[in-house]
Design a protein around this motif. Structure first.
Motif, PDB file in Angstrom:
ATOM      1  N   ARG A 147      41.166-101.188 -16.536  1.00  0.00           N
ATOM      2  CA  ARG A 147      41.703-100.754 -17.916  1.00  0.00           C
ATOM      3  C   ARG A 147      42.427 -99.635 -17.373  1.00  0.00           C
ATOM      4  O   ARG A 147      43.729 -99.403 -18.677  1.00  0.00           O
ATOM      5  N   TYR A 148      43.265 -99.536 -16.865  1.00  0.00           N
ATOM      6  CA  TYR A 148      44.837 -98.640 -16.503  1.00  0.00           C
ATOM      7  C   TYR A 148      45.544 -99.397 -15.830  1.00  0.00           C
ATOM      8  O   TYR A 148      46.293 -98.533 -15.467  1.00  0.00           O
ATOM      9  N   GLY A 149      45.906-100.581 -15.807  1.00  0.00           N
ATOM     10  CA  GLY A 149      46.482-101.667 -14.943  1.00  0.00           C
ATOM     11  C   GLY A 149      46.452-101.558 -13.669  1.00  0.00           C
ATOM     12  O   GLY A 149      47.516-102.467 -13.403  1.00  0.00           O
ATOM     13  N   ALA A 150      46.055-100.970 -13.056  1.00  0.00           N
ATOM     14  CA  ALA A 150      45.960-101.216 -11.535  1.00  0.00           C
ATOM     15  C   ALA A 150      45.181-102.432 -10.954  1.00  0.00           C
ATOM     16  O   ALA A 150      44.323-103.025 -12.053  1.00  0.00           O
ATOM     17  N   LEU A 151      45.778-103.095 -10.239  1.00  0.00           N
ATOM     18  CA  LEU A 151      45.432-104.623  -9.858  1.00  0.00           C
ATOM     19  C   LEU A 151      44.204-103.985  -8.815  1.00  0.00           C
ATOM     20  O   LEU A 151      44.305-103.501  -8.609  1.00  0.00           O
ATOM     21  N   VAL A 152      42.949-105.062  -9.358  1.00  0.00           N
ATOM     22  CA  VAL A 152      41.567-105.458  -8.987  1.00  0.00           C
ATOM     23  C   VAL A 152      41.840-106.908  -8.009  1.00  0.00           C
ATOM     24  O   VAL A 152      41.054-106.778  -7.274  1.00  0.00           O
ATOM     25  N   ALA A 153      42.330-107.884  -8.156  1.00  0.00           N
ATOM     26  CA  ALA A 153      42.471-108.808  -7.667  1.00  0.00           C
ATOM     27  C   ALA A 153      43.555-109.534  -8.280  1.00  0.00           C
ATOM     28  O   ALA A 153      44.068-110.206  -9.101  1.00  0.00           O
ATOM     29  N   THR A 154      43.747-110.574  -7.008  1.00  0.00           N
ATOM     30  CA  THR A 154      44.803-111.322  -6.988  1.00  0.00           C
ATOM     31  C   THR A 154      45.383-112.850  -6.347  1.00  0.00           C
ATOM     32  O   THR A 154      44.873-112.814  -5.377  1.00  0.00           O
ATOM     33  N   THR A 155      46.071-113.874  -6.836  1.00  0.00           N
ATOM     34  CA  THR A 155      45.924-114.832  -5.200  1.00  0.00           C
ATOM     35  C   THR A 155      47.362-115.045  -4.849  1.00  0.00           C
ATOM     36  O   THR A 155      47.960-115.652  -4.470  1.00  0.00           O
ATOM     37  N   LYS A 156      48.196-114.156  -5.309  1.00  0.00           N
ATOM     38  CA  LYS A 156      49.600-113.666  -4.852  1.00  0.00           C
ATOM     39  C   LYS A 156      49.799-112.289  -4.730  1.00  0.00           C
ATOM     40  O   LYS A 156      49.481-111.847  -5.182  1.00  0.00           O
ATOM     41  N   LYS A 157      50.990-112.243  -4.227  1.00  0.00           N
ATOM     42  CA  LYS A 157      51.460-110.832  -3.485  1.00  0.00           C
ATOM     43  C   LYS A 157      51.966-110.925  -4.681  1.00  0.00           C
ATOM     44  O   LYS A 157      53.118-111.368  -5.094  1.00  0.00           O
ATOM     45  N   LEU A 158      52.109-109.656  -5.823  1.00  0.00           N
ATOM     46  CA  LEU A 158      52.900-109.995  -6.985  1.00  0.00           C
ATOM     47  C   LEU A 158      54.149-108.874  -6.609  1.00  0.00           C
ATOM     48  O   LEU A 158      54.213-107.658  -5.368  1.00  0.00           O
ATOM     49  N   PRO A 159      54.767-108.841  -7.834  1.00  0.00           N
ATOM     50  CA  PRO A 159      55.833-107.983  -7.428  1.00  0.00           C
ATOM     51  C   PRO A 159      55.512-106.142  -7.138  1.00  0.00           C
ATOM     52  O   PRO A 159      56.034-104.903  -7.157  1.00  0.00           O
ATOM     53  N   THR A 160      54.142-105.734  -8.152  1.00  0.00           N
ATOM     54  CA  THR A 160      54.507-104.292  -8.813  1.00  0.00           C
ATOM     55  C   THR A 160      52.882-104.143  -8.676  1.00  0.00           C
ATOM     56  O   THR A 160      52.103-105.666  -8.300  1.00  0.00           O
ATOM     57  N   PHE A 161      52.197-103.436  -8.039  1.00  0.00           N
ATOM     58  CA  PHE A 161      50.681-102.994  -8.081  1.00  0.00           C
ATOM     59  C   PHE A 161      49.800-102.960  -9.787  1.00  0.00           C
ATOM     60  O   PHE A 161      49.141-103.208  -9.945  1.00  0.00           O
ATOM     61  N   ALA A 162      50.884-101.942 -10.292  1.00  0.00           N
ATOM     62  CA  ALA A 162      50.283-101.442 -11.828  1.00  0.00           C
ATOM     63  C   ALA A 162      51.381-102.391 -12.843  1.00  0.00           C
ATOM     64  O   ALA A 162      52.029-102.360 -13.133  1.00  0.00           O
ATOM     65  N   HIS A 163      50.242-102.735 -14.162  1.00  0.00           N
ATOM     66  CA  HIS A 163      50.548-103.129 -15.065  1.00  0.00           C
ATOM     67  C   HIS A 163      50.794-102.485 -16.469  1.00  0.00           C
ATOM     68  O   HIS A 163      51.011-103.505 -17.024  1.00  0.00           O
ATOM     69  N   ALA A 164      49.649-101.240 -16.833  1.00  0.00           N
ATOM     70  CA  ALA A 164      50.236-101.167 -17.656  1.00  0.00           C
ATOM     71  C   ALA A 164      51.519-100.766 -18.822  1.00  0.00           C
ATOM     72  O   ALA A 164      50.856-100.965 -20.317  1.00  0.00           O
ATOM     73  N   HIS A 165      51.710-100.326 -18.004  1.00  0.00           N
ATOM     74  CA  HIS A 165      53.354-100.115 -19.180  1.00  0.00           C
ATOM     75  C   HIS A 165      53.684-101.666 -19.644  1.00  0.00           C
ATOM     76  O   HIS A 165      55.014-101.837 -19.840  1.00  0.00           O
ATOM     77  N   GLN A 166      54.259-102.669 -18.891  1.00  0.00           N
ATOM     78  CA  GLN A 166      54.381-104.360 -19.145  1.00  0.00           C
ATOM     79  C   GLN A 166      53.838-104.487 -20.564  1.00  0.00           C
ATOM     80  O   GLN A 166      53.101-103.709 -21.527  1.00  0.00           O
ATOM     81  N   TYR A 167      55.045-105.178 -20.985  1.00  0.00           N
ATOM     82  CA  TYR A 167      54.787-105.501 -22.422  1.00  0.00           C
ATOM     83  C   TYR A 167      53.924-106.401 -22.909  1.00  0.00           C
ATOM     84  O   TYR A 167      53.245-106.282 -24.058  1.00  0.00           O
ATOM     85  N   TRP A 168      53.006-107.336 -21.833  1.00  0.00           N
ATOM     86  CA  TRP A 168      52.532-108.114 -22.288  1.00  0.00           C
ATOM     87  C   TRP A 168      50.546-107.626 -21.873  1.00  0.00           C
ATOM     88  O   TRP A 168      49.912-107.918 -22.399  1.00  0.00           O
ATOM     89  N   TRP A 169      50.752-106.315 -21.267  1.00  0.00           N
ATOM     90  CA  TRP A 169      49.280-105.761 -21.105  1.00  0.00           C
ATOM     91  C   TRP A 169      49.207-105.241 -22.075  1.00  0.00           C
ATOM     92  O   TRP A 169      48.353-105.061 -22.876  1.00  0.00           O
ATOM     93  N   GLN A 170      50.384-104.051 -22.073  1.00  0.00           N
ATOM     94  CA  GLN A 170      50.407-103.685 -24.076  1.00  0.00           C
ATOM     95  C   GLN A 170      49.687-104.111 -25.537  1.00  0.00           C
ATOM     96  O   GLN A 170      49.193-104.494 -25.668  1.00  0.00           O
ATOM     97  N   ALA A 171      50.576-105.666 -25.632  1.00  0.00           N
ATOM     98  CA  ALA A 171      50.717-106.643 -26.285  1.00  0.00           C
ATOM     99  C   ALA A 171      48.673-107.640 -26.370  1.00  0.00           C
ATOM    100  O   ALA A 171      48.259-107.705 -27.361  1.00  0.00           O
ATOM    101  N   ALA A 172      48.306-107.641 -25.510  1.00  0.00           N
ATOM    102  CA  ALA A 172      47.120-107.999 -25.268  1.00  0.00           C
ATOM    103  C   ALA A 172      46.067-106.976 -26.073  1.00  0.00           C
ATOM    104  O   ALA A 172      45.061-107.208 -25.855  1.00  0.00           O
ATOM    105  N   TRP A 173      46.589-106.027 -25.092  1.00  0.00           N
ATOM    106  CA  TRP A 173      45.416-104.141 -25.223  1.00  0.00           C
ATOM    107  C   TRP A 173      45.324-104.299 -27.165  1.00  0.00           C
ATOM    108  O   TRP A 173      44.189-103.834 -27.507  1.00  0.00           O
ATOM    109  N   ASN A 174      46.695-104.202 -26.699  1.00  0.00           N
ATOM    110  CA  ASN A 174      46.309-104.689 -28.860  1.00  0.00           C
ATOM    111  C   ASN A 174      45.880-103.600 -29.668  1.00  0.00           C
ATOM    112  O   ASN A 174      45.070-103.090 -30.386  1.00  0.00           O
TER     113      ASN A 174
END
Length: 339
Positions: free
Chosen positions: A135-162
């Protein structure tokens, strides 16, 4: 007889030509509208099915348990300490280049990540990556090495948070020239007791699935277009490399179905268009993107998707013009015979 029959037959032929031409165009217009509407509904259904798949994944107990456990470590921290820890983890993640590093493997080789891998492997080539955050945007699990670890600031995260209510968000990220793929992210909140506890994001490779709609055996040209006129997919062209004619763009902005006659590539065409309903946005579904993405071009900034089906007037009326040619020849022969 010649001077009487000639003008009479000419008048009849002209009236027949314009009446039949109008009838043919109107009939074809209805056909194009049916095809555009059917394809738009097909894409709408396809996207909703993928969204349902992501919702089922977000509701899986193994995912919920992993998110709850990840939240527990952050819940006890103050806002300042939490932000500092997220920043440190994000920096460490960015500075770790190898996916085989123990730190990265901790997020790619846990029970929740293995659940994501199983879904990805069950649909080969369909998902480029799937990952989960708390809920804080921190990575929990992934299938790929992503560019970033924290995601809560991302527009898509905020849009889904609504604003805490949560909704499915389609992230139209645009075309990746490096990997030759068009990505559409599906973001779904993970909820427990009606409260958002995390996010699941599935990045869907849509190029192959959607490209099939442009392969039409008839003389029609089928395109998937954004409401701002950017052509998402068309046959034999790179995504987002062309723009719809100005007359069509003016119609697409209204996000309604319809048809028109327009100039396209220096030829006159009849076109019908129909919006993909789920891409127009609703309380349940969001759709959009941002130009801020570094690895993709021309990401969506709030436009919907529209199916456009068009046919060149030369092809549309070719058979009719041949018919008129023979009618005129027969009329001339009949007139000369009567004379």
């Amino acid at each position: 007889m010649f001077s009487f029959a000639g003008p009479l037959l000419l008048i009849i032929t002209v009236l027949y030509y314009f009446h039949s031409r109008s009838l043919i165009i109107k009939t074809e217009e209805h056909s194009l509208q049916r095809v555009a509407g059917g394809l738009a509904r097909h894409i709408d259904s396809h996207l909703r099915e993928k969204a349902k798949m992501a919702v089922v994944l977000a509701n899986a107990k193994i995912i919920e348990d992993a998110v709850i456990a990840a939240n527990r470590g952050f819940d006890a921290l103050s806002t300042t300490a939490r932000n500092r820890q997220l920043e440190q983890l994000d920096t460490r993640w960015r500075n770790t280049s190898s996916a085989d590093d123990a730190f990265v493997q901790g997020y790619m080789n846990n029970p929740a990540a293995r659940r994501l891998f199983r879904l990805q492997e069950s649909l080969p080539g369909e998902f480029s990556e799937i990952f989960v955050t708390n809920r804080y945007g921190a990575l929990v699990a992934t299938t790929k090495k992503l560019p970033t670890f924290a995601h809560a600031h991302q527009y898509w995260w905020q849009a889904a948070w609504n604003d805490g209510t949560g909704r499915v968000f389609f992230d139209d990220r645009g075309y990746d020239k490096n990997f030759k793929r068009y990505l559409l992210g599906i973001v779904v909140p993970v909820k427990r007791d009606g409260r958002i506890i995390g996010m699941v994001k599935c990045n869907l490779n849509i190029l192959e699935a959607m490209h099939e709609i442009t392969l039409n055996p008839d003389a029609w040209e089928i395109r998937l277009v954004r409401t701002d006129g950017q052509v998402v997919i068309e046959q034999d062209r790179e995504p987002l490399s062309s723009t719809a004619p100005a007359s069509l763009r003016a119609r697409l902005a209204g996000k309604l179905s319809g048809s028109l006659v327009m100039e396209d590539n220096r030829s006159r065409v009849l076109a019908a268009y129909a919006p993909v309903a789920v891409t127009l946005g609703s309380p349940k579904y969001g759709f959009g993107g941002t130009y801020a993405s570094l690895d993709h071009i021309k990401a969506n900034t709030g436009e919907g998707w529209v199916i456009v089906v068009s046919e060149d007037f030369g092809i549309l009326l070719a058979n009719f013009h041949r018919e008129i040619y023979w009618v005129i020849l027969i009329e001339l022969a009949f007139t000369l015979l009567m004379a």
